[in-house]
Scaffold this motif. Sequence first.
Motif, PDB file in Angstrom:
ATOM      1  N   ARG A   1       0.653  -1.183   0.107  1.00 21.72           N
ATOM      2  CA  ARG A   1       0.049  -0.056   0.185  1.00 21.72           C
ATOM      3  C   ARG A   1       0.938   1.187  -0.001  1.00 21.72           C
ATOM      4  N   HIS A   2       1.754   1.480   0.637  1.00 20.66           N
ATOM      5  CA  HIS A   2       2.837   2.543   0.983  1.00 20.66           C
ATOM      6  C   HIS A   2       3.637   2.600  -0.484  1.00 20.66           C
ATOM      7  N   LEU A   3       3.915   1.509  -1.246  1.00 19.46           N
ATOM      8  CA  LEU A   3       4.677   1.733  -2.347  1.00 19.46           C
ATOM      9  C   LEU A   3       3.788   2.050  -3.370  1.00 19.46           C
ATOM     10  N   THR A   4       2.473   1.929  -3.531  1.00 18.04           N
ATOM     11  CA  THR A   4       1.889   2.065  -4.615  1.00 18.04           C
ATOM     12  C   THR A   4       0.987   3.193  -4.584  1.00 18.04           C
ATOM     13  N   LEU A   5       0.621   3.825  -3.511  1.00 21.42           N
ATOM     14  CA  LEU A   5      -0.282   4.851  -3.223  1.00 21.42           C
ATOM     15  C   LEU A   5       0.387   6.341  -2.467  1.00 21.42           C
ATOM     16  N   ALA A   6       1.630   6.399  -3.126  1.00 22.35           N
ATOM     17  CA  ALA A   6       2.320   7.509  -2.334  1.00 22.35           C
ATOM     18  C   ALA A   6       3.246   8.250  -3.425  1.00 22.35           C
ATOM     19  N   ARG A   7       4.022   8.990  -3.208  1.00 24.10           N
ATOM     20  CA  ARG A   7       5.202   9.684  -3.946  1.00 24.10           C
ATOM     21  C   ARG A   7       6.574   8.853  -3.731  1.00 24.10           C
ATOM     22  N   ILE A   8       7.458   8.891  -4.562  1.00 25.27           N
ATOM     23  CA  ILE A   8       8.564   8.145  -4.631  1.00 25.27           C
ATOM     24  C   ILE A   8       9.993   9.179  -4.590  1.00 25.27           C
ATOM     25  N   ASP A   9      10.880   9.109  -3.988  1.00 29.47           N
ATOM     26  CA  ASP A   9      12.124   9.966  -4.124  1.00 29.47           C
ATOM     27  C   ASP A   9      13.157   8.781  -4.858  1.00 29.47           C
ATOM     28  N   PHE A  10      13.921   9.296  -5.595  1.00 23.11           N
ATOM     29  CA  PHE A  10      15.065   8.569  -6.208  1.00 23.11           C
ATOM     30  C   PHE A  10      16.267   9.112  -5.645  1.00 23.11           C
ATOM     31  N   PHE A  11      17.384   8.154  -5.080  1.00 22.17           N
ATOM     32  CA  PHE A  11      18.724   8.430  -4.675  1.00 22.17           C
ATOM     33  C   PHE A  11      19.451   7.795  -5.832  1.00 22.17           C
ATOM     34  N   ILE A  12      19.826   8.506  -6.786  1.00 21.69           N
ATOM     35  CA  ILE A  12      20.661   8.068  -7.963  1.00 21.69           C
ATOM     36  C   ILE A  12      22.319   8.045  -7.608  1.00 21.69           C
ATOM     37  N   PRO A  13      23.080   6.966  -7.789  1.00 24.48           N
ATOM     38  CA  PRO A  13      24.331   6.987  -7.756  1.00 24.48           C
ATOM     39  C   PRO A  13      24.941   7.967  -8.461  1.00 24.48           C
ATOM     40  N   GLY A  14      25.962   8.806  -7.951  1.00 21.46           N
ATOM     41  CA  GLY A  14      26.707   9.960  -8.693  1.00 21.46           C
ATOM     42  C   GLY A  14      25.827  11.181  -8.960  1.00 21.46           C
ATOM     43  N   VAL A  15      24.499  11.382  -8.421  1.00 21.17           N
ATOM     44  CA  VAL A  15      23.769  12.568  -8.622  1.00 21.17           C
ATOM     45  C   VAL A  15      23.239  12.879  -7.166  1.00 21.17           C
ATOM     46  N   SER A  16      23.898  14.028  -6.830  1.00 18.06           N
ATOM     47  CA  SER A  16      23.702  14.425  -5.369  1.00 18.06           C
ATOM     48  C   SER A  16      22.283  14.925  -5.005  1.00 18.06           C
ATOM     49  N   VAL A  17      21.529  15.335  -6.127  1.00 12.45           N
ATOM     50  CA  VAL A  17      20.176  15.887  -5.658  1.00 12.45           C
ATOM     51  C   VAL A  17      19.303  14.684  -5.687  1.00 12.45           C
ATOM     52  N   VAL A  18      18.445  14.588  -4.704  1.00 16.35           N
ATOM     53  CA  VAL A  18      17.076  13.585  -4.592  1.00 16.35           C
ATOM     54  C   VAL A  18      16.132  14.246  -5.568  1.00 16.35           C
ATOM     55  N   GLY A  19      15.606  13.126  -6.248  1.00 19.60           N
ATOM     56  CA  GLY A  19      14.669  13.269  -7.045  1.00 19.60           C
ATOM     57  C   GLY A  19      13.307  12.876  -6.755  1.00 19.60           C
ATOM     58  N   GLY A  20      12.202  13.583  -6.565  1.00 25.16           N
ATOM     59  CA  GLY A  20      10.784  13.431  -6.136  1.00 25.16           C
ATOM     60  C   GLY A  20      10.058  13.404  -7.470  1.00 25.16           C
ATOM     61  N   PHE A  21       9.319  12.090  -7.503  1.00 25.28           N
ATOM     62  CA  PHE A  21       8.489  11.863  -8.756  1.00 25.28           C
ATOM     63  C   PHE A  21       7.059  11.057  -8.328  1.00 25.28           C
ATOM     64  N   SER A  22       6.157  11.423  -9.422  1.00 26.30           N
ATOM     65  CA  SER A  22       4.716  11.081  -8.954  1.00 26.30           C
ATOM     66  C   SER A  22       4.622   9.534  -9.535  1.00 26.30           C
ATOM     67  N   ILE A  23       3.944   8.900  -8.514  1.00 22.26           N
ATOM     68  CA  ILE A  23       3.578   7.407  -9.162  1.00 22.26           C
ATOM     69  C   ILE A  23       2.153   7.616  -9.943  1.00 22.26           C
ATOM     70  N   CYS A  24       2.260   7.284 -11.285  1.00 22.20           N
ATOM     71  CA  CYS A  24       0.944   7.430 -11.954  1.00 22.20           C
ATOM     72  C   CYS A  24       0.097   6.032 -12.272  1.00 22.20           C
ATOM     73  N   SER A  25       0.793   4.893 -11.844  1.00 20.77           N
ATOM     74  CA  SER A  25       0.285   3.506 -11.967  1.00 20.77           C
ATOM     75  C   SER A  25      -0.695   3.333 -10.740  1.00 20.77           C
ATOM     76  N   SER A  26      -1.507   2.488 -11.109  1.00 16.74           N
ATOM     77  CA  SER A  26      -2.504   1.894 -10.156  1.00 16.74           C
ATOM     78  C   SER A  26      -1.638   0.839  -9.138  1.00 16.74           C
ATOM     79  N   PRO A  27      -2.150   0.623  -8.089  1.00 17.48           N
ATOM     80  CA  PRO A  27      -1.831  -0.404  -7.126  1.00 17.48           C
ATOM     81  C   PRO A  27      -1.499  -1.774  -7.839  1.00 17.48           C
ATOM     82  N   ARG A  28      -2.625  -1.960  -8.579  1.00 18.56           N
ATOM     83  CA  ARG A  28      -2.754  -3.305  -9.273  1.00 18.56           C
ATOM     84  C   ARG A  28      -1.645  -3.682 -10.193  1.00 18.56           C
ATOM     85  N   LEU A  29      -0.939  -2.678 -10.733  1.00 17.58           N
ATOM     86  CA  LEU A  29       0.311  -2.970 -11.550  1.00 17.58           C
ATOM     87  C   LEU A  29       1.270  -3.756 -10.698  1.00 17.58           C
ATOM     88  N   LEU A  30       1.497  -3.137  -9.497  1.00 12.93           N
ATOM     89  CA  LEU A  30       2.528  -3.795  -8.747  1.00 12.93           C
ATOM     90  C   LEU A  30       2.177  -5.049  -8.240  1.00 12.93           C
TER      91      LEU A  30
END
Length: 288
Positions: free
Chosen positions: A67-96
């Motif tokens: 439930r937390h993974l599919t109905l929320a926002r997500i932050d990316f911590f990318i190797p070599g990139v110092s800035v955290v990326g915050g992105f929208s989840i646009c898929s339904s929980p059913r896809l996961l």
Amino acid sequence: MSVSQPATYLMTPKISWTSKSISKFTAKLRGGTMVCAAVAVPGLLRSSAGTVRTPAASLRLTASALRHLTLARIDFFIPGVSVVGGFSICSSPRLLEQERMIELAVKYANHPPALWIHNQCTLDSEVAVRVGGEFFFDPQPADASRNLVLIAGGVGINPLLSILRHTADLHRERAHRGSGYEMGTTKLFYSAQNTSELLFKKNILDLVNEFPEKIACSLHVTKQTAQISAELKPYVTEGRITEKEIRDHISQETLFYICGPPPMTDFFSKQLENSHVPKEHICFEKWW
């Protein structure tokens, strides 16, 4: 009333970047392109410390983590990139649940995480991910039936599309099994400058046509100059979403979700409060 809270779950999934997902979810925007990256999550195990990890073997997915993974926002911590990326989840929980995938809408921009996704991300790239937030709709089977009004401005459609897809899955589940959560009606109000900036148009209209008695949309354009296509014309209104349109949907059973530019979000949340909608029935997301 809800704004995203600090995230509480961490995992390290692989990126699944397929031509199918790119072609399906690419939409032209001013100054760039938005694509949908599909993130593969082969399995998650929740540890006693409250994190979510991907161990090498014996993977399983808990309902709570799901439930937390599919109905929320997500932050990316990318190797070599110092800035955290915050992105929208646009898929339904059913896809996961079915494919162990989540989809993220990412606009091309000079923001380092977005540049990495568009220019460097490849199949099987690995990133650390933090998931959290309170902007989601997650009813349980015994909960009271609710109607939803979704109010989106610009790229604010992204998390609301996830909710819209989730409501469609709830309708399908109840029709197929004859049990489960009884979803009420859902009305999407979505505003952009013109029809070319209305993201996920086809996805939205497909759901409206699949559930004509349950899902409806009102698409608004504020600076349209080109002719509106025959397919879109029945759903498009020229001009902003009005207070009256939203007020007409107020009821004790209705929840309101708002995501868009802060002035728009502030305006509608305040108007709903002035119309005596309980604060706990008004959820909004402010990211920019």
